[in-house]
Structures are given as structure tokens and as C-alpha cells.
Design a protein around this motif. Structure first.
Motif, PDB file in Angstrom:
ATOM      1  N   SER A  29       0.698  -1.187  -0.041  1.00 12.97           N
ATOM      2  CA  SER A  29      -0.128  -0.038  -0.026  1.00 12.97           C
ATOM      3  C   SER A  29       0.722   1.235   0.109  1.00 12.97           C
ATOM      4  O   SER A  29       2.170   1.138   0.072  1.00 12.97           O
ATOM      5  N   LEU A  30       0.265   2.319  -0.383  1.00 16.12           N
ATOM      6  CA  LEU A  30       1.150   3.498  -0.224  1.00 16.12           C
ATOM      7  C   LEU A  30       1.441   3.683   1.102  1.00 16.12           C
ATOM      8  O   LEU A  30       2.821   4.573   1.196  1.00 16.12           O
ATOM      9  N   GLY A  31       1.038   3.264   2.164  1.00 18.30           N
ATOM     10  CA  GLY A  31       1.620   3.727   3.385  1.00 18.30           C
ATOM     11  C   GLY A  31       2.477   2.722   4.081  1.00 18.30           C
ATOM     12  O   GLY A  31       3.245   2.914   4.829  1.00 18.30           O
ATOM     13  N   GLU A  32       2.894   1.721   3.075  1.00 19.66           N
ATOM     14  CA  GLU A  32       4.094   0.737   3.596  1.00 19.66           C
ATOM     15  C   GLU A  32       5.477   0.990   2.611  1.00 19.66           C
ATOM     16  O   GLU A  32       6.212   0.134   2.800  1.00 19.66           O
ATOM     17  N   SER A  33       5.363   1.878   1.960  1.00 20.08           N
ATOM     18  CA  SER A  33       6.721   2.219   1.276  1.00 20.08           C
ATOM     19  C   SER A  33       7.867   2.520   1.831  1.00 20.08           C
ATOM     20  O   SER A  33       9.004   2.305   1.501  1.00 20.08           O
ATOM     21  N   GLU A  34       7.758   2.734   3.257  1.00 20.29           N
ATOM     22  CA  GLU A  34       8.894   3.033   4.051  1.00 20.29           C
ATOM     23  C   GLU A  34       9.666   1.630   3.946  1.00 20.29           C
ATOM     24  O   GLU A  34      10.884   1.774   4.691  1.00 20.29           O
ATOM     25  N   THR A  35       9.164   0.419   4.026  1.00 18.76           N
ATOM     26  CA  THR A  35       9.702  -0.805   4.294  1.00 18.76           C
ATOM     27  C   THR A  35      10.758  -1.187   3.139  1.00 18.76           C
ATOM     28  O   THR A  35      11.441  -1.720   3.434  1.00 18.76           O
ATOM     29  N   THR A 392       1.690  14.797 -13.249  1.00 18.36           N
ATOM     30  CA  THR A 392       2.781  15.004 -12.181  1.00 18.36           C
ATOM     31  C   THR A 392       1.939  15.289 -10.915  1.00 18.36           C
ATOM     32  O   THR A 392       2.526  15.036  -9.636  1.00 18.36           O
ATOM     33  N   TRP A 393       1.228  16.433 -10.843  1.00 16.54           N
ATOM     34  CA  TRP A 393       0.474  16.867  -9.879  1.00 16.54           C
ATOM     35  C   TRP A 393      -0.243  15.696  -9.093  1.00 16.54           C
ATOM     36  O   TRP A 393      -0.204  15.568  -7.694  1.00 16.54           O
ATOM     37  N   ALA A 394      -0.932  14.677  -9.707  1.00 17.16           N
ATOM     38  CA  ALA A 394      -1.380  13.777  -9.018  1.00 17.16           C
ATOM     39  C   ALA A 394      -0.507  12.804  -8.282  1.00 17.16           C
ATOM     40  O   ALA A 394      -0.421  12.248  -7.211  1.00 17.16           O
ATOM     41  N   LEU A 395       0.749  12.721  -9.174  1.00 17.74           N
ATOM     42  CA  LEU A 395       1.748  11.882  -8.212  1.00 17.74           C
ATOM     43  C   LEU A 395       2.328  12.760  -6.940  1.00 17.74           C
ATOM     44  O   LEU A 395       2.557  11.944  -6.074  1.00 17.74           O
ATOM     45  N   ILE A 396       2.434  13.866  -7.002  1.00 14.23           N
ATOM     46  CA  ILE A 396       2.721  14.667  -5.967  1.00 14.23           C
ATOM     47  C   ILE A 396       1.717  14.534  -4.916  1.00 14.23           C
ATOM     48  O   ILE A 396       2.090  14.216  -3.562  1.00 14.23           O
ATOM     49  N   VAL A 397       0.457  14.362  -5.178  1.00 14.34           N
ATOM     50  CA  VAL A 397      -0.520  14.208  -4.084  1.00 14.34           C
ATOM     51  C   VAL A 397      -0.323  13.095  -3.399  1.00 14.34           C
ATOM     52  O   VAL A 397      -0.493  12.701  -2.323  1.00 14.34           O
ATOM     53  N   LEU A 398      -0.297  12.057  -4.412  1.00 11.21           N
ATOM     54  CA  LEU A 398      -0.183  10.495  -3.706  1.00 11.21           C
ATOM     55  C   LEU A 398       0.968  10.371  -3.057  1.00 11.21           C
ATOM     56  O   LEU A 398       1.022   9.736  -1.945  1.00 11.21           O
ATOM     57  N   ALA A 399       2.306  11.152  -3.353  1.00  9.03           N
ATOM     58  CA  ALA A 399       3.574  11.026  -2.571  1.00  9.03           C
ATOM     59  C   ALA A 399       3.235  11.741  -1.187  1.00  9.03           C
ATOM     60  O   ALA A 399       3.734  11.266  -0.191  1.00  9.03           O
ATOM     61  N   SER A 403       3.472   9.800   2.328  1.00  6.19           N
ATOM     62  CA  SER A 403       4.573  10.493   3.416  1.00  6.19           C
ATOM     63  C   SER A 403       3.989  10.612   4.693  1.00  6.19           C
ATOM     64  O   SER A 403       4.670  10.433   5.659  1.00  6.19           O
ATOM     65  N   ILE A 404       2.669  10.960   4.665  1.00  4.81           N
ATOM     66  CA  ILE A 404       2.040  11.232   5.978  1.00  4.81           C
ATOM     67  C   ILE A 404       1.751   9.832   6.622  1.00  4.81           C
ATOM     68  O   ILE A 404       1.985   9.769   7.832  1.00  4.81           O
ATOM     69  N   LEU A 405       1.304   8.987   5.855  1.00  5.80           N
ATOM     70  CA  LEU A 405       0.984   7.649   6.080  1.00  5.80           C
ATOM     71  C   LEU A 405       2.395   6.748   6.752  1.00  5.80           C
ATOM     72  O   LEU A 405       2.457   6.187   7.913  1.00  5.80           O
ATOM     73  N   ALA A 406       3.345   7.135   6.000  1.00  7.81           N
ATOM     74  CA  ALA A 406       4.692   6.478   6.599  1.00  7.81           C
ATOM     75  C   ALA A 406       5.448   7.067   7.458  1.00  7.81           C
ATOM     76  O   ALA A 406       6.089   6.381   8.379  1.00  7.81           O
ATOM     77  N   ARG A 407       5.017   8.378   7.921  1.00  9.43           N
ATOM     78  CA  ARG A 407       5.686   9.266   9.120  1.00  9.43           C
ATOM     79  C   ARG A 407       5.249   8.564  10.406  1.00  9.43           C
ATOM     80  O   ARG A 407       6.102   8.737  11.364  1.00  9.43           O
ATOM     81  N   ARG A 408       4.153   7.778  10.257  1.00  6.99           N
ATOM     82  CA  ARG A 408       3.681   7.446  11.589  1.00  6.99           C
ATOM     83  C   ARG A 408       4.749   6.395  12.394  1.00  6.99           C
ATOM     84  O   ARG A 408       4.659   6.163  13.512  1.00  6.99           O
ATOM     85  N   ARG A 409       5.650   5.680  11.318  1.00  7.83           N
ATOM     86  CA  ARG A 409       6.068   4.592  11.885  1.00  7.83           C
ATOM     87  C   ARG A 409       7.773   4.949  11.615  1.00  7.83           C
ATOM     88  O   ARG A 409       8.698   3.937  11.648  1.00  7.83           O
TER      89      ARG A 409
END
Length: 629
Positions: A29-35, A392-399, A403-409
């Protein structure tokens, strides 16, 4: 073009799906990219990845090489090229001192093997003088139509700068987020309309952008693994970056701050406290080495001139708030006057002249159909909204969501990586936006782009398996690439769909954002295909005399400003029947070699054709009169 880009992206997806297991654990998921953040000091790139990198860079080189042959010299290019010629011929650097000499000299290098003609009769080295544009115009006149080929050679010489920037977008992205991210960052770089627009030109914008990401990557690598050799590499690259554009002088102050920030966020490391001193010495060596490279680039001309001996023209350094000053130096009568400045004389004076331009620029600024004498603090934010592809703006929003989801961990170290990555871009964007003396060119924030592409590339981690998320990312990438290639090779005039595309863009922005005099060759091609388009009346925004290309034309009668003492607004006459070609800047009313609004009445007509997207073509019949004063 669009189909080829789609096939390329599909091939990359296949490569990365096969390689994802070896490279990193791909988040579901987008929130698990930090792994899948890189945790090692080196990244192994499988052969298919290298092939993809090489193919993408070759594609971009081809796009740039072709586009360089399709455009006439833009407004600033003649000045940059003759400045480079003067650097090589005389070892002097005062001609275009508002820009350091590296990109000039690279552009002029292939011309040294030709019988190029130069004319220095208009040279003038008075304080604050800017004779480079007249000399650039003389260069074009001296070489005639052959100058088109000379500019093509000079443009080709600068293509390696773009390839360098693309490569380090890939390297940084892959080391932060994995191979998929590195390739996504490279795709965004290679097909960005703003990168393609300026990478083909003889200007310092692309050199500064590419070396900016390169030196920042080297500094980040040094932070992660501080060694003396790494410090030497970073210092040398910093010096080269400073020789492209004054933008990167901010790194002299930013790097020490980022180093302290990095140390504090990694203070739990076993040997952190013991390495402050040696790392501090390495950092100092980087800055000193960069200063040495700057002086070397200028041949040490005027290095260590006493501060009180300069003649400044900006209010900031004159200390007079724009009033006349005999000394022209706020330090002349102070205790600082005998302090030697460890930079070349023209490097210092160049920053001074650049500051003067931002303080009180003669030409007005334009935004959304409105002219005013000063700029807007939000100009670059607005420009980004309509000059960056919506994909590109859509990718910025997704990023951002990712980042917000990944920041939690996040344990702090990953945040440090992101902070070091984005800090240069944020500082440049804020600094440029704060200079509200005028607002003309979105290209001033071009150095921010590669950092944005690397950060955005984190969303590529959903490429590991098909899902609605990976489909969303793929659609956004394809939209971004297709939107850019749809305008190619006219990327300088690119505007996204929100602004109405290249035809709707001039209602929002003008100058180098759409019309920089680049489409004279396209006008010539159009006239060749339409031999009946005579007589031709022309108002061209550029230094290139259309007659040097064999164009037969007469100047368009222009509107004169109303004199309060001699009212002439009632004196009207109609344009003669015929064909009229008008540069977009003039159509929108921009004053350059003409009063403001001199040709703005053409907004009342609908062009029947266009040359590129910067020259509109009109046909005036006997029944169609166009009143001008």
C-alpha cells in the motif's frame, strides 16, 4: 511518441516486478513504502535496470537534439553564447557577469573549431552595464543565417548536463526507495516539459539544475558515510555547481545547517559524539575547496579584491536605498573596506548586478492579464500549478499521502533523508519567491524539479503487484508523459490542461513561459507552405532579425502611448489588408522595444494559424479594419 512511452513504462514495470524481490520488500500500500527504503551504502542494479536507464537517457538526448534544430535563438541565448566566446578568446568574464561562466564556456566550446565571426564594438564595462544583448545581436548579424547552425552546435554541447541530472535523479531515487523509484524519477525527468524546454537551450538553467541535484546527492552520501574522499568529491562538485548560477550560493549556508541537523537526528549512533570534530573539518574542507574551484573557474581574475574597492550598483550594497552615491560602496568608509574578498571580482559584481535587477526592474510583470511594476510573492506557486503536468501533480498528491502515512512509523532517520533531499528545493523556491522586484520567468525555480521528482518517486513502490493503487500511479505517469509529448517540441510554451494548454497559457503567463522568440524557424516553414501569405507584416519578440532568414516583411504599425499634452487617441487608421504575424508577448501587450500595449489590439482577432505556440498569424481583409493610434 505516446505509444512508445507507454511501452517503455510497461517494460520497466516488468523489469521491476521480476527484480523487486532482490532489491527490497515492496509495500502493498502507499503507506508501506517505507519498508523498502535502502538501508545499505550501495545499491546493486540488475542489468535490465541499467538497460532501462540507458534507453531513457538516449530517448531524452534524441528529443533534445531534434528540438535544438527546430527553434530560433531565444532572447537570452545570443548573450550567453558570445559571453562564452569572450571567455575563451580573452579570458575575461565581465560580459554576462550576472551568470557564472561554466555553461557559457561549454556552449561556446564547439564553436572554437569553426570560423565563427564576433563583433565586440559594443563592449562596455561601466558599473552595472549590460552590453551583452547588443553584442549578441551583433553576433547574429555578423554570422547571418549560418548562426542557426552555430546555435545548434552550442545547444548540443549542453545536452550532457541534462543526462547527468537524469542519472542522479535515478541514483538518489533508487537508493532511497528502490529501483522502481529510481526509474520513475528518471521518467519524470526525461519527459518533463520544463526540463525538455530548457535542456535544449544555451542558458545556464539546465546546468544549474543538473549540478544542483548532483552535488546534493554527493553531500547526502557524505552525510551517510563521512570520509575525506567523499568530502573532496562533494567540495569539487559544489564548486562546479557555483559556476553555473548564483542560485546555489545558498548551499554555503545550508550545508552546515543540514550537517548539524543530521548529527542531531543520528545522535544515538555509537560513535556520533566522537566524530563531530573530524566531520566538521571535512565539511570545512568542502566549503574551502568549493571556493577554490570558483576562483579557478574565473582564472583567479580579481580574486581577493578589497571590499572597499568594488563599485556596486544595487541599493543593498551601495547602502543608499537607490539614491546616487559617490563611493558606490556602503563599505568604502567602514572598517571592512580593507577586507579581501575570497571570490573573483566578476563573481561578486555579478551578484550585485543581479540584485539590482530584482530591486528595480524596468519592465513590468504580468500575471493573468494584469501588468504591474513589481512582482507577486505567489507567482511561482501559481506558475507551478499550470506549468507542471496534471499527471505529475497527481503523483505529488499521492507522494504526500504516502509520506504522511509512512511518517507514523518513522524512527527519525528516514525523515532525515527526506529533509536533506527537499531542503535545497524548498530554500530555492522560497528565496526566489521572496524576490518580488519582478516576476517573469518560471525557469528560476527549475533547480527545484529534480528534488521533487526524487521525492515523488516513492510512489513507485506500489509497482510490485497489480492493484488499484498501482493502476492509479501508472495512469498518472502516462498522463504526465503524454501531456508533455503532446506539446513537443514546443515544450517552452507548455501549459497543462487546467490552463487550457499552450493556447490558453498566455492568458496566465508570458515571457519565457511561452514566448522567448523561439519559433521564427516555424514561421519560415509556415510561410514556405503558404506562399500566398503576402504581404507579411511582422512584430517579432527576439534579437534575431527575420530578414537574416530570408523573410520579407514590413513592421506592423504600432499603437503609440497617448501623450497628455498632445492627445492623439482620436487619430485612427486601419491596418492595410494582408497577413500579420505577431509574437504572443506583443499580443498580450508586453513592452519590449515597443510601448506597453502597442499590439494588444490583436487580442480582438482570432488567429487563423500559428508558428509553434509563440507567434500568432492573422489575415486582415479589406472589410476587417483594426484601429490603432
Amino acid at each position: 511518441m505516446c505509444l512508445g512511452a507507454a511501452r517503455q513504462i510497461h517494460a520497466i514495470r516488468t523489469i521491476l516486478q521480476n527484480d523487486s524481490g532482490r532489491q527490497s520488500t515492496v509495500g502493498e500500500s502507499l503507506g508501506e513504502s517505507e519498508t523498502c527504503l535502502a538501508t545499505t551504502t550501495s545499491v546493486a542494479y540488475p542489468r535490465p535496470v541499467w538497460v532501462a536507464v540507458i534507453v531513457l537517457l538516449i530517448v531524452q538526448a534524441g528529443l533534445l537534439a531534434y528540438a535544438a534544430t527546430r527553434h530560433s535563438p531565444t532572447l537570452n541565448e545570443p548573450g550567453h553564447l558570445v559571453a562564452g566566446m569572450r571567455h575563451w578568446q580573452f579570458g575575461q568574464f565581465e560580459l554576462y557577469r550576472v551568470n557564472p561562466p561554466l555553461s557559457h564556456m561549454v556552449a561556446a566550446l564547439p564553436l572554437l573549431a569553426t570560423d565563427v565571426k564576433t563583433d565586440w564594438n559594443d563592449f562596455n564595462d561601466a558599473p552595472g552595464a549590460r552590453p551583452v544583448f547588443n553584442i549578441g545581436e551583433d553576433f547574429i548579424t555578423a554570422n547571418g543565417e549560418r548562426s542557426i547552425w552555430l546555435f545548434t552546435l552550442a545547444r548540443w554541447a549542453g545536452i550532457p548536463f541534462s543526462l547527468l541530472g537524469g542519472y542522479f535523479c535515478f541514483r538518489w531515487g533508487s537508493e532511497l526507495y528502490g529501483n522502481a523509484a529510481g526509474l520513475l524519477a528518471l521518467v519524470l525527468w526525461c519527459f518533463s516539459p520544463n526540463i525538455l524546454a530548457h535542456a535544449e537551450l544555451v542558458t545556464p538553467d539546465m546546468a544549474a539544475t543538473s549540478l544542483g541535484i548532483t552535488v546534493s546527492y554527493a553531500f547526502w552520501r557524505w552525510l551517510k558515510s563521512p570520509t575525506w574522499w567523499g568530502a573532496v568529491v562533494a567540495g569539487l562538485l559544489l564548486g562546479l555547481a557555483e559556476l553555473t548560477k548564483f542560485t546555489w550560493v545558498i548551499l554555503f549556508g545550508l550545508w552546515p545547517l543540514l550537517w548539524v541537523f543530521w548529527k542531531l537526528t543520528h545522535r544515538r549512533s555509537d560513535d556520533s559524539r566522537q566524530r563531530w570534530l573530524p566531520q566538521g573539518l571535512q565539511l570545512m574542507m568542502q566549503l574551502v575547496l568549493a571556493v577554490y574551484v570558483i576562483n579557478l573557474g574565473y582564472g583567479f581574475e580579481g580574486s581577493f579584491t578589497k571590499l572597499g574597492d568594488f563599485k556596486f550598483v544595487s541599493a543593498l550594497l551601495q547602502g543608499t536605498d537607490g539614491k546616487e552615491s559617490d563611493s558606490m560602496n556602503r563599505f568604502a568608509d567602514t572598517q571592512w573596506k580593507n577586507v579581501p574578498v575570497p571570490f573573483p571580482k566578476d563573481y561578486v559584481l555579478g551578484m550585485d548586478v543581479q540584485k539590482r535587477d530584482f530591486e528595480d526592474f524596468a519592465s513590468p510583470s504580468y500575471l493573468r492579464g494584469t501588468f504591474q511594476q513589481r512582482g507577486w510573492w505567489y507567482y511561482y506557486v501559481y506558475a507551478a500549478a499550470i506549468k507542471i503536468p496534471l499527471g505529475t501533480w497527481a503523483l505529488i498528491v499521492l507522494a504526500l499521502v504516502n509520506s504522511i502515512l509512512a511518517r507514523r512509523r518513522d524512527d527519525g532517520s528516514r525523515f532525515a533523508d527526506t529533509f536533506v533531499l527537499l531542503a535545497p528545493a524548498v530554500v530555492v523556491f522560497v528565496l526566489v519567491s521572496s524576490q518580488t522586484g519582478f516576476s517573469h520567468h518560471f525557469r528560476y525555480v527549475l533547480p527545484c524539479f529534480p528534488f521533487l521528482f526524487v521525492w515523488v518517486s516513492q510512489v513507485a513502490n506500489v509497482f510490485g503487484r497489480w492493484s488499484w493503487k498501482s493502476g492509479l500511479v501508472t495512469a498518472a505517469v502516462l498522463w504526465s508523459v503524454a501531456s508533455s509529448l503532446w506539446t513537443y517540441p514546443h515544450n517552452l510554451s507548455y501549459f497543462n490542461e487546467l490552463a487550457g494548454g499552450p493556447m490558453g497559457g498566455p492568458a496566465h503567463l508570458i515571457n519565457s513561459n511561452v514566448d522567448w522568440g523561439q519559433d521564427l524557424l516555424h514561421l519560415k516553414s509556415w510561410l514556405k507552405a503558404h506562399p500566398d501569405a503576402k504581404p507579411l507584416h511582422l512584430a517579432y519578440y527576439g534579437y534575431y532579425d527575420p530578414a537574416d532568414l530570408g523573410l520579407e516583411y514590413t513592421a506592423i504599425p504600432r499603437k503609440r502611448p497617448v501623450d497628455d499634452n498632445k492627445q492623439s487617441s482620436s487619430e485612427q487608421f486601419a491596418l492595410k489588408p494582408g497577413w500579420y504575424a505577431v509574437s504572443v508577448n506583443y499580443v498580450r501587450g508586453y513592452p519590449w522595444r515597443a510601448p506597453q500595449g502597442a499590439y494588444a489590439d490583436f487580442q480582438n482577432f482570432t488567429p487563423i494559424a500559428k508558428a509553434g505556440y509563440s507567434i500568432y498569424i492573422y489575415k486582415i481583409d479589406g472589410d476587417n479594419t483594426h484601429a490603432v493610434e
